[in-house]
Motif scaffolding. Structure first.
Motif, PDB file in Angstrom:
ATOM      1  N   ARG A  72       0.736  -1.118   0.134  1.00 19.69           N
ATOM      2  CA  ARG A  72      -0.079   0.019  -0.077  1.00 19.69           C
ATOM      3  C   ARG A  72       0.830   1.264  -0.053  1.00 19.69           C
ATOM      4  O   ARG A  72       1.892   1.323   0.549  1.00 19.69           O
ATOM      5  CB  ARG A  72      -0.670  -0.012   1.246  1.00 19.69           C
ATOM      6  N   LEU A  89      -0.561  12.015  -6.918  1.00 25.65           N
ATOM      7  CA  LEU A  89      -0.461  10.584  -6.580  1.00 25.65           C
ATOM      8  C   LEU A  89       1.074  10.026  -6.561  1.00 25.65           C
ATOM      9  O   LEU A  89       1.954  10.532  -7.148  1.00 25.65           O
ATOM     10  CB  LEU A  89      -0.983   9.794  -7.682  1.00 25.65           C
ATOM     11  N   TRP A 101       0.378   2.343  -7.069  1.00 27.20           N
ATOM     12  CA  TRP A 101      -0.021   3.846  -7.019  1.00 27.20           C
ATOM     13  C   TRP A 101      -0.668   3.916  -5.782  1.00 27.20           C
ATOM     14  O   TRP A 101      -1.416   2.923  -5.108  1.00 27.20           O
ATOM     15  CB  TRP A 101      -1.123   4.036  -7.930  1.00 27.20           C
ATOM     16  N   GLN A 123      -3.532   6.438  -3.541  1.00 26.51           N
ATOM     17  CA  GLN A 123      -5.003   6.936  -3.923  1.00 26.51           C
ATOM     18  C   GLN A 123      -4.739   8.370  -4.291  1.00 26.51           C
ATOM     19  O   GLN A 123      -5.880   8.778  -4.890  1.00 26.51           O
ATOM     20  CB  GLN A 123      -5.932   6.754  -2.716  1.00 26.51           C
TER      21      GLN A 123
END
Length: 121
Positions: free
Chosen positions: A3, A94, A111, A113
């Motif tokens: 994440r 991003l 990537w 959010q």
């Protein structure tokens, strides 16, 4: 699972500064290049700045002289210091991580959010 979480966006007046942060989490052994992109409404996503694992950097012409990208490999984090900001810098920013090595992959591409940055005139 990898994440990327961005923070630090917000509203700033023209000429002001913001510092964005992005932290990667998960079972990560290493990360290659890390980058910041931005996407304004109705426009294509564009590269703002990129930094390699060794610290080499590259900037979009619009960011040169005003933005500075940096990273902390131990914290698996990347930062974007934005100074002398302009209304045209308004966009969702991003975070991007490339060539991520985990127990499941040797070439992950991830990537975040995104975080909203708004520059008022």
């Amino acid at each position: 699972q990898v994440r990327l979480v961005e923070s630090g966006g917000g509203l700033v007046q023209a000429g002001g500064s913001l510092r964005l942060s992005c932290a990667a989490s998960g079972s990560i052994f290493s990360i290659g290049a890390m980058a910041w992109y931005r996407q304004a409404p109705g426009k294509q996503r564009e590269l703002v700045a990129v930094i390699t694992s060794g610290g080499s950097t590259n900037y979009a012409d619009s960011a040169k002289g005003r933005f500075t990208i940096s990273r902390d490999n131990a914290k698996k984090s990347v930062y974007l210091q934005m100074n002398n900001m302009k209304p045209e810098d308004t966009a969702v920013y991003l975070c991007n991580a490339q060539r991520v090595v985990t127990s499941l992959t040797t070439d992950g591409h991830y990537w975040g959010q995104g975080t909203q940055v708004t520059v008022s005139s």
